[in-house]
Design an enzyme around this catalytic site. Structure first.
Site, PDB file in Angstrom:
ATOM      1  N   ASP A 445       0.783  -1.409   0.185  1.00 38.82           N
ATOM      2  CA  ASP A 445      -0.048   0.148   0.154  1.00 38.82           C
ATOM      3  C   ASP A 445       1.021   1.108   0.110  1.00 38.82           C
ATOM      4  O   ASP A 445       2.214   1.164   0.023  1.00 38.82           O
ATOM      5  CB  ASP A 445      -0.962   0.104   1.329  1.00 38.82           C
ATOM      6  CG  ASP A 445      -1.728   0.986   1.281  1.00 38.82           C
ATOM      7  OD1 ASP A 445      -2.217   1.651   0.232  1.00 38.82           O
ATOM      8  OD2 ASP A 445      -1.997   1.737   2.498  1.00 38.82           O
ATOM      9  N   THR A 447      -0.458   4.893   1.008  1.00 37.66           N
ATOM     10  CA  THR A 447      -0.658   5.729   2.230  1.00 37.66           C
ATOM     11  C   THR A 447      -0.529   5.236   3.580  1.00 37.66           C
ATOM     12  O   THR A 447      -1.078   4.089   3.737  1.00 37.66           O
ATOM     13  CB  THR A 447      -2.055   6.315   2.219  1.00 37.66           C
ATOM     14  OG1 THR A 447      -2.221   7.061   0.726  1.00 37.66           O
ATOM     15  CG2 THR A 447      -2.251   7.504   3.152  1.00 37.66           C
ATOM     16  N   LYS A 629      -8.074  24.236  -9.814  1.00 37.66           N
ATOM     17  CA  LYS A 629      -6.613  23.733  -9.746  1.00 37.66           C
ATOM     18  C   LYS A 629      -6.731  22.069  -9.942  1.00 37.66           C
ATOM     19  O   LYS A 629      -7.767  21.562  -9.827  1.00 37.66           O
ATOM     20  CB  LYS A 629      -6.160  23.856  -8.172  1.00 37.66           C
ATOM     21  CG  LYS A 629      -6.932  23.067  -7.148  1.00 37.66           C
ATOM     22  CD  LYS A 629      -6.259  23.428  -5.992  1.00 37.66           C
ATOM     23  CE  LYS A 629      -6.932  22.560  -4.784  1.00 37.66           C
ATOM     24  NZ  LYS A 629      -6.550  22.994  -3.514  1.00 37.66           N
ATOM     25  N   THR A 659       2.500  18.070  -8.055  1.00 39.72           N
ATOM     26  CA  THR A 659       2.255  19.333  -8.801  1.00 39.72           C
ATOM     27  C   THR A 659       0.651  19.726  -9.232  1.00 39.72           C
ATOM     28  O   THR A 659      -0.078  18.828  -9.183  1.00 39.72           O
ATOM     29  CB  THR A 659       2.945  19.557 -10.114  1.00 39.72           C
ATOM     30  OG1 THR A 659       2.364  18.408 -11.111  1.00 39.72           O
ATOM     31  CG2 THR A 659       4.444  19.387 -10.173  1.00 39.72           C
ATOM     32  N   THR A 738      -2.628   1.363  -4.587  1.00 39.44           N
ATOM     33  CA  THR A 738      -3.100   2.310  -3.803  1.00 39.44           C
ATOM     34  C   THR A 738      -4.369   3.042  -4.448  1.00 39.44           C
ATOM     35  O   THR A 738      -4.914   2.747  -5.655  1.00 39.44           O
ATOM     36  CB  THR A 738      -2.156   3.648  -3.989  1.00 39.44           C
ATOM     37  OG1 THR A 738      -2.542   4.622  -3.339  1.00 39.44           O
ATOM     38  CG2 THR A 738      -1.662   4.068  -5.334  1.00 39.44           C
ATOM     39  N   LYS A 826      -7.581  -4.839  -4.827  1.00 39.73           N
ATOM     40  CA  LYS A 826      -6.225  -5.262  -4.486  1.00 39.73           C
ATOM     41  C   LYS A 826      -5.992  -6.752  -4.047  1.00 39.73           C
ATOM     42  O   LYS A 826      -4.939  -7.474  -4.537  1.00 39.73           O
ATOM     43  CB  LYS A 826      -5.845  -4.396  -3.140  1.00 39.73           C
ATOM     44  CG  LYS A 826      -5.747  -3.149  -3.359  1.00 39.73           C
ATOM     45  CD  LYS A 826      -5.520  -2.347  -1.989  1.00 39.73           C
ATOM     46  CE  LYS A 826      -5.204  -0.773  -2.035  1.00 39.73           C
ATOM     47  NZ  LYS A 826      -4.894  -0.285  -0.838  1.00 39.73           N
ATOM     48  N   ASP A 846      -1.393  -0.743   6.065  1.00 41.58           N
ATOM     49  CA  ASP A 846      -1.634  -0.629   7.353  1.00 41.58           C
ATOM     50  C   ASP A 846      -3.100  -0.008   7.670  1.00 41.58           C
ATOM     51  O   ASP A 846      -3.381   0.244   8.904  1.00 41.58           O
ATOM     52  CB  ASP A 846      -0.774   0.592   7.659  1.00 41.58           C
ATOM     53  CG  ASP A 846      -1.225   2.086   6.944  1.00 41.58           C
ATOM     54  OD1 ASP A 846      -1.785   1.814   5.836  1.00 41.58           O
ATOM     55  OD2 ASP A 846      -1.065   3.124   7.310  1.00 41.58           O
TER      56      ASP A 846
END
Length: 940
Positions: A445, A447, A629, A659, A738, A826, A846
């Site tokens: 994973d 994060t 954005k 970015t 992820t 996953k 986790d």
């Protein structure tokens, strides 16, 4: 029929076959020249009925009509039974009544959590089946049972039943203890009390009694018991935060919005007096999308669309306020249960190899026994003598082998937990320690596993000039100068000119001061961040709200850590976000004054759009601004032409920074009103809502002014880079799975050195159908030594049509990154690698979203971190940081494998020596089936 008509019919048939052949050849040439294997199951006949293509049954010449009829009935019954057993549950959409709306009698699953593997009735049969499905244990069982027959008994019963009973008893005790712990956890979760809103007030009920349509009140820091629609909250702004770390693995809080119509009611009790209903789509696994509507029909007809922002999924936690929701899905239909797989017993490869070796040794025992019988002769009860020879030579496969291996595995587990270099490591599955030394694929994973999920602002680029945290004082000076001119009535400030006459071409815009002001202002406004101020005990009620906030500690909450990093950076340059609710936002300028903005619309970030936008209206000037954005790949076509954006994005990406491109567009009042009407109509549609809404938003995203480019760094866990390099040198391929965005995944892959600087990255394009998958796979085939990056949706399409080809190409890549990946996907990827490659896989994570992946791998490792202990409790091994995995695999795993292999060889070789001596003894004494050694040698 005449011969001419027959000839004409035959000729037309030949022409028809030739036409079909030419047409199919032309269609195949439309695909790429490089061929791919295509399975027969990929061709669908949607326009044909099964009854038309199924061959017709005919009665055999000598078969009676009764027999023919009986066979037909049996065939129909067999097909019906097979279809009934293999049928998949069909989920349907539903309408949930609220208040006085009549309730429909529909049956839904009970709201219970059950993670147990056994019941009281199935425990003993299942455990015995799991043990005796292996030939090794079954062989021991037959040998031990045979000793009850006096004619073939050659030793004491305890020498056979003692070791076998010990192994079975220890296994049953371990399984019983693990399942009892699961039962305790399930019972605790199912008996947790929640408050249900009724006409008698709030009553307390256990989680297992919650039904679809109930009004449930969830308090702060309480787990949501079922999937609900959020209708009311105690928060004034009509929104609350939830923690979803156990659902999607993201530690950032998510903002959820209550239905505005019910939020405006005076009290919760009034909900029982309204007449309304909720439409909810059929249950599905997707946790990021939801389609529904709210309709109220008592006083006046009111309709509102519902999205994922109005939902409270099961297993999330309310982080602020008290939430009231209507239950729409319970039990097995909730998102969390549908994304969780049932745990299965894991068996090490070493045990499987010993089991296979046992079969060969058993065949050798049979051959040796037959040779002894041939030499002895088949006189008398020869079958009894044959069986006694088999028993005598069974030392080759001693029953003590299982006992010795289990005791060795217990010792290996003790060594791992006593290792001070990897402190607090826990072994929860002692039977697969050797698997750690045979890992070929590590699936990780992102994060919380590779990263700390802490963002730090690093760079602001305006095209001709860039700023870093070290030069933040220059930005502060520019902002002081610009806001000072606006607040000083003696200074002349540029008036608002409207969208057709924006000051983009004026001389003022060309100055660095104005460009910095526009960029920082856009960053401070374009987000979904909400400031939360900690309570101050020494509160002076005579002070203003701004004075009290200036003395309090602010905590920013948002669904993305990038946005929090950007807002914290604007605070560091003295442009601070002080208040945010659903309809307004307030900024504090460097001089201390408050600038107020009205929030007209918010367009959240999605994996498809890869951008987020907001429309705000400044109260002082009345200026309406559309700020946006997003990722450079989509913003490049939206902003005005420039000659620096692509180059600078590449430079920041090579530095490992995430970015974001920021742009703006000024709107007139008429333009916005026209947009709002079309936007509302698109949101109310239940068919293709997302596509219609996106089409309306895209009408605004044209010729926007480019303001700046930001770079944010995601801090890695300690020791990630050397650990990944160590694993790569050991021949272990690392895949990163992820649920995050594609751009984020690429940045982390670069910064963690999962992808080296000189290595190319091949981004798999968006795949919708079979032709797209074919072309993209051919493009991947041409790449040499390139890391693969693919989204979960594209991966699913590829596996549908070209599963074998995709896995073959992906395994040739040095590393693979799968982004926007659901928990079920996953686990499917892990199973795919196990089935197609036959190699051993290890999964590490986790969060609660990693549990399915951890349980599907040959060896699952859980990290105890910020996201709780759910992954750690479900894993086979528990560690506290990612860097420990290097020593766990390459030291302890390797040593455990070598020791178990040596132990197995020693025990088997010892048995071979004893059996050879037994064979010589029998041959010397006229092939008598008499034991040479006492039976207790079988024990060990």
């Amino acid at each position: 029929m005449s011969k001419s008509s027959q000839y004409g019919t035959t000729r037309r048939a030949r022409r028809s076959k030739q036409y079909i052949r030419v047409t199919s050849d032309d269609d195949d040439q439309e695909l790429d020249d490089i061929p791919l294997m295509i399975g027969e199951t990929t061709f669908d006949m949607d326009d044909e009925s099964d009854s038309l293509v199924r061959p017709k049954r005919h009665r055999r010449p000598n078969q009676s009509r009764l027999s023919f009829f009986f066979e037909g009935c049996c065939g129909v019954c067999a097909r019906c039974c097979l279809k009934f057993c293999n049928r998949e549950k069909i989920y349907k959409s539903r309408v949930v009544p609220i208040g006085l709306e009549p309730n429909k009698d529909e049956k839904f699953p009970k709201n219970v959590i059950r993670n147990q593997k056994y019941s009281i009735i199935s425990f003993i049969p299942k455990v015995l089946f799991e043990q005796f499905k292996f030939f090794l244990n079954l062989y021991f069982l037959v040998m031990a049972t045979s000793q009850f027959i006096p004619a073939i008994r050659i030793g004491y019963l305890y020498t056979y039943w003692g070791p076998l009973g010990f192994v079975i008893f220890v296994t049953m005790c371990r399984e019983a203890l693990d399942d009892y712990r699961r039962y305790r956890r399930d019972k605790e979760a199912n008996s947790q009390k929640y408050k249900k809103l009724t006409r008698d007030g709030l009553i307390s009920i256990p989680s297992s009694d919650i039904k679809v349509g109930d009004l449930i009140q969830v308090e702060k820091d309480q787990r949501v018991p079922a999937d609900m629609i959020f209708i009311r909250t105690t928060e004034k702004q009509g929104a609350c935060f939830i923690r979803t770390d156990q659902l999607d693995g993201e530690t950032d809080w998510k903002l959820r919005l209550a239905i505005q119509n019910t939020q405006r009611l005076v009290s919760n009790v009034e909900i029982l007096d309204i007449r309304a209903q909720l439409y909810a789509e059929a249950p599905q696994k997707d946790i990021h999308n939801f389609v529904g509507t709210f309709r109220r029909t008592d006083d006046e007809v009111y309709e509102d669309s519902l999205t994922v922002d109005n939902t409270l999924w099961s297993n999330t936690v309310v982080a602020s306020g008290i939430a009231l929701g209507v239950v729409i899905y319970t039990g097995s239909e909730t998102r969390s249960v549908m994304n969780t797989s049932q745990p299965k017993s894991k068996v090490g490869l070493l045990d499987q190899e010993v089991n296979t070796l046992t079969k060969f040794l058993f065949f050798a025992v049979l051959v040796l026994s037959f040779v002894m019988m041939i030499l002895k002769g088949f006189a008398g009860p020869w079958y009894r003598y044959l069986f006694r020879f088999v028993l005598l030579f069974s030392y080759i496969i001693p029953i003590s082998l299982r006992v010795n291996l289990d005791m060795g595995k217990a010792a290996y587990s003790w060594f791992i937990m006593r290792d001070k270099i990897i402190n607090e490591t826990i072994v929860r599955s002692t039977t697969i320690c050797e698997e750690l030394g045979r890992i070929s694929y590590l699936l990780s994973d992102k994060t919380g596993t590779l990263t700390q999920n802490e963002m730090i602002f690093k760079k602001l680029h305006l095209g001709t000039v860039s700023f870093t945290p070290e030069t933040a004082d220059e930005i502060t000076q520019h902002l002081n100068l610009m806001f000072g001119q606006k607040e000083d009535p003696g200074q002349t400030q540029q008036p608002f000119l409207g969208p057709s006459m924006t000051p983009t071409r004026g001389p003022v815009r060309r100055t660095v001061v104005t460009r910095v002001y526009e960029a920082v202002r856009a960053i401070a406004l374009c987000h979904n961040v909400t400031p939360v101020f900690e309570d101050d005990e020494d509160v002076n009620f005579d002070d203003t709200e701004a004075d009290r906030q200036s003395r309090q500690t602010v905590v920013y909450q948002a669904s993305s850590p990038d946005e929090v990093a950007l807002v914290k950076w604007t605070e560091s340059v003295d442009l601070t976000l002080v208040k945010r609710d659903l309809n307004s936002m307030q900024l504090r300028t460097p001089s201390g004054s408050i600038v107020k903005f009205q929030i007209l619309q918010v367009f959240p970030f999605t994996s498809e759009t890869k951008r987020m936008g907001i429309i705000v209206k400044e109260e002082d000037t009345g200026e309406i601004t559309f700020l946006m954005k997003g990722a450079d790949v989509v913003m490049t076509t939206i902003v005005q032409y420039n000659d620096w954006l692509e180059e600078e994005c590449g430079n920041l990406a090579r530095e490992g920074l995430r970015t974001l491109v920021v742009a703006k567009k000024v709107l007139t009042e008429e333009q916005y009103q026209e947009f709002e009407i079309r936007y509302h109509q698109a949101k109310m549609s239940t068919q293709d809502r997302n596509a219609k809404v996106q089409a309306v938003i895209e009408s605004l995203e044209r010729d926007m002014e480019l303001l700046c480019l930001t770079g944010v760094e995601d801090k890695l866990q300690e020791g990630v880079r050397p650990t990944l390099e160590l694993l790569r040198n050991a021949g272990i391929k690392v895949w990163m799975l992820t649920g995050d965005k594609l751009e984020t995944a690429i940045c982390i892959a670069k910064s963690s050195k999962l992808v080296s600087r000189l290595q190319d990255i091949h981004t798999f394009g968006t795949v919708i159908g079979r032709t797209d998958a074919h072309l993209e796979l051919n493009a991947l085939r041409r790449k040499q030594d390139a890391a693969l990056v693919i989204t979960g949706n594209s991966l699913q399409v590829c596996l549908k049509y070209y599963e074998h080809e995709f896995v073959e190409l992906a395994c040739q890549c040095p590393s693979v990154v799968v982004c926007r990946c659901s928990p079920t996907q996953k686990a499917d990827i892990v199973k795919l690698l196990r089935n197609h490659t036959g190699k051993r896989t290890c999964a590490i994570g986790d969060g609660g979203n990693d549990v399915s992946m951890i349980q599907a791998a040959n060896a699952g490792i859980g990290i105890v971190g910020k996201e709780g202990k759910q992954a750690s409790l479900a894993a086979d091994f528990s560690i506290t940081q990612f860097s420990y995995i290097g020593r766990l695999l390459l030291v302890h795993g390797r040593n455990s494998y070598k020791r178990s292999a040596a132990l197995s060889q020693f025990v088997i070789h010892r048995g071979l020596i004893i059996s050879t001596m037994q064979a010589v003894f029998c041959a010397v004494f006229y092939f008598a089936s008499v034991a040479l050694f006492p039976g207790f040698l079988m024990v060990g």
